[in-house]
Design a protein around this motif. Structure first.
Motif, PDB file in Angstrom:
ATOM      1  N   SER A   1      -1.465   9.692  -4.783  1.00  0.00           N
ATOM      2  CA  SER A   1      -2.060  10.576  -5.779  1.00  0.00           C
ATOM      3  C   SER A   1      -1.049  11.066  -6.783  1.00  0.00           C
ATOM      4  O   SER A   1      -1.379  11.404  -7.942  1.00  0.00           O
ATOM      5  CB  SER A   1      -2.730  11.773  -5.091  1.00  0.00           C
ATOM      6  N   ILE A   2       0.200  11.161  -6.392  1.00  0.00           N
ATOM      7  CA  ILE A   2       1.251  11.623  -7.310  1.00  0.00           C
ATOM      8  C   ILE A   2       1.431  10.625  -8.458  1.00  0.00           C
ATOM      9  O   ILE A   2       1.788  10.989  -9.580  1.00  0.00           O
ATOM     10  CB  ILE A   2       2.571  11.838  -6.555  1.00  0.00           C
ATOM     11  N   GLY A   3       1.183   9.324  -8.140  1.00  0.00           N
ATOM     12  CA  GLY A   3       1.324   8.299  -9.183  1.00  0.00           C
ATOM     13  C   GLY A   3       2.776   8.027  -9.490  1.00  0.00           C
ATOM     14  O   GLY A   3       3.626   7.990  -8.600  1.00  0.00           O
ATOM     15  N   ALA A   4       3.102   7.896 -10.778  1.00  0.00           N
ATOM     16  CA  ALA A   4       4.462   7.526 -11.193  1.00  0.00           C
ATOM     17  C   ALA A   4       5.384   8.716 -11.372  1.00  0.00           C
ATOM     18  O   ALA A   4       6.495   8.588 -11.876  1.00  0.00           O
ATOM     19  CB  ALA A   4       4.403   6.725 -12.485  1.00  0.00           C
ATOM     20  N   TRP A   5       4.889   9.957 -11.001  1.00  0.00           N
ATOM     21  CA  TRP A   5       5.721  11.159 -11.199  1.00  0.00           C
ATOM     22  C   TRP A   5       6.998  11.107 -10.386  1.00  0.00           C
ATOM     23  O   TRP A   5       7.019  10.624  -9.246  1.00  0.00           O
ATOM     24  CB  TRP A   5       4.910  12.400 -10.787  1.00  0.00           C
TER      25      TRP A   5
ATOM     26  N   ALA B   1       0.832  -1.201   0.000  1.00  0.00           N
ATOM     27  CA  ALA B   1       0.000   0.000   0.000  1.00  0.00           C
ATOM     28  C   ALA B   1       0.873   1.261   0.000  1.00  0.00           C
ATOM     29  O   ALA B   1       1.885   1.336   0.714  1.00  0.00           O
ATOM     30  CB  ALA B   1      -0.912  -0.002   1.222  1.00  0.00           C
ATOM     31  N   VAL B   2       0.512   2.272  -0.804  1.00  0.00           N
ATOM     32  CA  VAL B   2       1.248   3.540  -0.886  1.00  0.00           C
ATOM     33  C   VAL B   2       0.422   4.622  -0.184  1.00  0.00           C
ATOM     34  O   VAL B   2      -0.729   4.873  -0.579  1.00  0.00           O
ATOM     35  CB  VAL B   2       1.504   3.939  -2.347  1.00  0.00           C
ATOM     36  N   PRO B   3       0.941   5.262   0.842  1.00  0.00           N
ATOM     37  CA  PRO B   3       0.161   6.267   1.586  1.00  0.00           C
ATOM     38  C   PRO B   3       0.022   7.563   0.776  1.00  0.00           C
ATOM     39  O   PRO B   3       0.795   7.843  -0.154  1.00  0.00           O
ATOM     40  CB  PRO B   3       0.989   6.483   2.847  1.00  0.00           C
ATOM     41  N   GLU B   4      -1.001   8.383   1.168  1.00  0.00           N
ATOM     42  CA  GLU B   4      -1.148   9.719   0.587  1.00  0.00           C
ATOM     43  C   GLU B   4      -0.102  10.659   1.203  1.00  0.00           C
ATOM     44  O   GLU B   4       0.307  10.442   2.349  1.00  0.00           O
ATOM     45  CB  GLU B   4      -2.563  10.244   0.880  1.00  0.00           C
ATOM     46  N   PRO B   5       0.353  11.673   0.485  1.00  0.00           N
ATOM     47  CA  PRO B   5      -0.075  12.080  -0.873  1.00  0.00           C
ATOM     48  C   PRO B   5       0.634  11.323  -1.990  1.00  0.00           C
ATOM     49  O   PRO B   5       0.400  11.564  -3.164  1.00  0.00           O
ATOM     50  CB  PRO B   5       0.291  13.563  -0.902  1.00  0.00           C
TER      51      PRO B   5
END
Length: 493
Positions: free
Chosen positions: A487-491, A480-484
């Motif tokens: 939301s950034i995605g692969a940037w 699991a990837v936490p926010e933020p």
């Protein structure tokens, strides 16, 4: 006149069913199988030319139901029935019903089973003919005085059910105060397991070896022995390791004990395969123990050193053929060891284990044979005996056979159900076993062999991590990837 067979029905399951089928088909015969629903996916069912379902009140009960077996034999248009071992293999009433149905039982005559398969009758028969028998007392002689006569045999003594086998109901009694209670318990177990509560006792030999001799006879009066096997490493009177030749026997004693076994079989007019068993004391004295009127679990070690396919010989004898060899033709070549692979946990007093086989990998290599009756995906239950497979190794010497056995254990993979492979490796590595210094109390004398060895902290942490990572919820949390950041995605910067 010989009576050729076309179809043989195997009235058994597991590894022995696979082993018998292998020879049946190699002889160009049609191999039929019976199976309970619990075994519908077993390898033997798939390997058979014809598989016929049978039913019973329990899975074991199905294989013990003579009506079901005979119905299946009729459906298969079988000429003969091979019983393997266990179940109906030593049931004289069943053998008579097979003959009444116009079929051939691949085994001894019912009269031989009645005589030698009953421990009490067999002992009396052997003793009357001058063969060595340990001091004993038999309940049938005078039930009212049995306990008193048992005590006169002297302690320690061994109580046995008359109709017993596989160690069930056997009890060692070392003092008079425990005798009555142990008789009661042994009688109850004999009745429960064999439907026969009759008992006998014999003098218990301390630190004995268990030596048995493979015999083979035909319907024309020919009897030979195929040398001895040592079966001294046991747990709860059940064998775990068998080997041949016995490391205890010098050539003269080996010839004596094997000739005695053949003479006993000859006196009984024995036909087909059987095993005469002896207790062997530290001073070289041996006593008749019992006769198993069937093929033994450990027959592959005899096959390894003699080059004789015992199941093929059983079938030929049942067809009415003469033995194809005489005693001088039967030679021992090298050394062989068999290890029984059980679904059990030795560290928990050899408690049976269950589970689905998730991965199965069988070892291969020179001098390695595996007789297995299971496959990947199969469920191991408590419905049957916990033996899953037999590992047999053969070498030019005992040391080479042991080395090959340890190599094979290292490469024996079975995941999803606990097995005794690591325990067997510890046993083979023990210095006393390597020296051949074994006896029927070997495991009791070395309880550390059954205990799981301690695990160092680094290994424990690695195992715990592997276990944790095998759980989906742990993997989900780790991925699991936490926010933020989610939301950034692969940037990336």
């Amino acid at each position: 006149m010989p009576r050729p067979f076309r179809t043989v029905l195997v009235a058994n399951r597991g590894e022995i069913a696979m082993r018998v089928l292998r020879t049946v088909k190699a002889m160009g015969l049609r191999g039929a199988m019976v199976y309970h629903a619990a075994d519908r996916d077993a390898p033997a069912v798939t390997a058979a030319d014809l598989a016929i379902p049978i039913s019973g009140s329990t899975p074991v009960g199905a294989y013990l139901d003579a009506n079901e077996i005979l119905r299946a034999a009729t459906q298969a248009d079988a000429d003969a029935i091979h019983p393997g071992y266990g179940f109906l293999a030593e049931n004289a009433a069943f053998v008579r019903r097979v003959a009444d149905a116009g079929l051939v039982f691949i085994g001894p005559a019912p009269e031989a089973i009645d005589l030698m398969g009953d421990k009490v009758r067999a002992r009396g028969f052997v003793e009357r003919r001058g063969f060595p028998v340990a001091p004993s007392a038999i309940e049938d002689d005078d039930p009212a005085s049995f306990a008193a006569r048992a005590a006169k045999v002297g302690f320690p003594l061994l109580i046995k059910p008359s109709a017993g086998g596989g160690g069930k109901g056997m009890r060692i009694v070392r003092e008079a105060g425990a005798l009555d209670d142990q008789i009661t318990r042994a009688r109850s177990e004999g009745q429960r397991y064999f439907g026969d509560g009759r008992l006998y006792v014999e003098r218990y030999v301390e630190r004995p070896r268990h030596i048995e001799v493979q015999v083979l006879g035909d319907a024309h009066g020919n009897v030979v022995h195929l040398w001895e096997r040592e079966c001294s490493v046991q747990r709860r009177f059940q064998k775990i390791v068998e080997e041949t030749p016995s490391p205890a026997l010098e050539p003269a004693k080996r010839n004596e004990i094997c000739a005695t076994a053949a003479a006993i079989a000859r006196a009984a007019a024995y036909r087909n395969a059987g095993t005469v068993e002896f207790i062997y004391s530290e001073d070289g004295t041996f006593y008749f123990l019992e006769m198993n009127t069937r093929l033994q679990v450990e027959h592959p070690v005899t096959e390894a050193v003699t080059g004789i396919d015992l199941v093929a010989e059983q079938i030929r004898v049942a067809m009415g053929e003469r033995l194809r060899f005489c005693q001088d033709d039967v030679r021992q070549r090298g050394h062989a060891i068999e290890l029984r692979i059980y679904a059990e946990e030795p560290a928990r007093n050899y408690a049976p284990a269950t589970g689905r086989i998730l991965r199965l990998g069988l070892p291969e290599g020179p001098g390695i044979r595996v007789d297995s009756g299971v496959r990947e995906g199969q469920q191991v239950t408590a419905a049957f005996d916990p033996m899953l497979a037999k590992l047999i190794t053969h070498g030019d010497s005992r040391g080479e056979a042991i080395a090959r056995a340890r190599f094979a254990l290292e490469h024996f993979v079975l995941l999803g159900c606990a097995i005794n492979a690591a325990f067997l490796d510890r046993l083979l590595a023990h210095p006393a076993f390597a020296r051949g210094e074994i006896h029927t109390g070997f495991l009791d004398a070395h309880p550390e062999l059954a205990a799981n060895p301690p695990i160092d902290s680094d290994t424990m942490l690695a195992l715990l991590a592997a276990a944790a990572l095998s759980q989906p919820q742990v993997l989900d949390a780790a991925r699991a990837v936490p926010e933020p950041h989610a939301s950034i995605g692969a940037w990336r910067n």
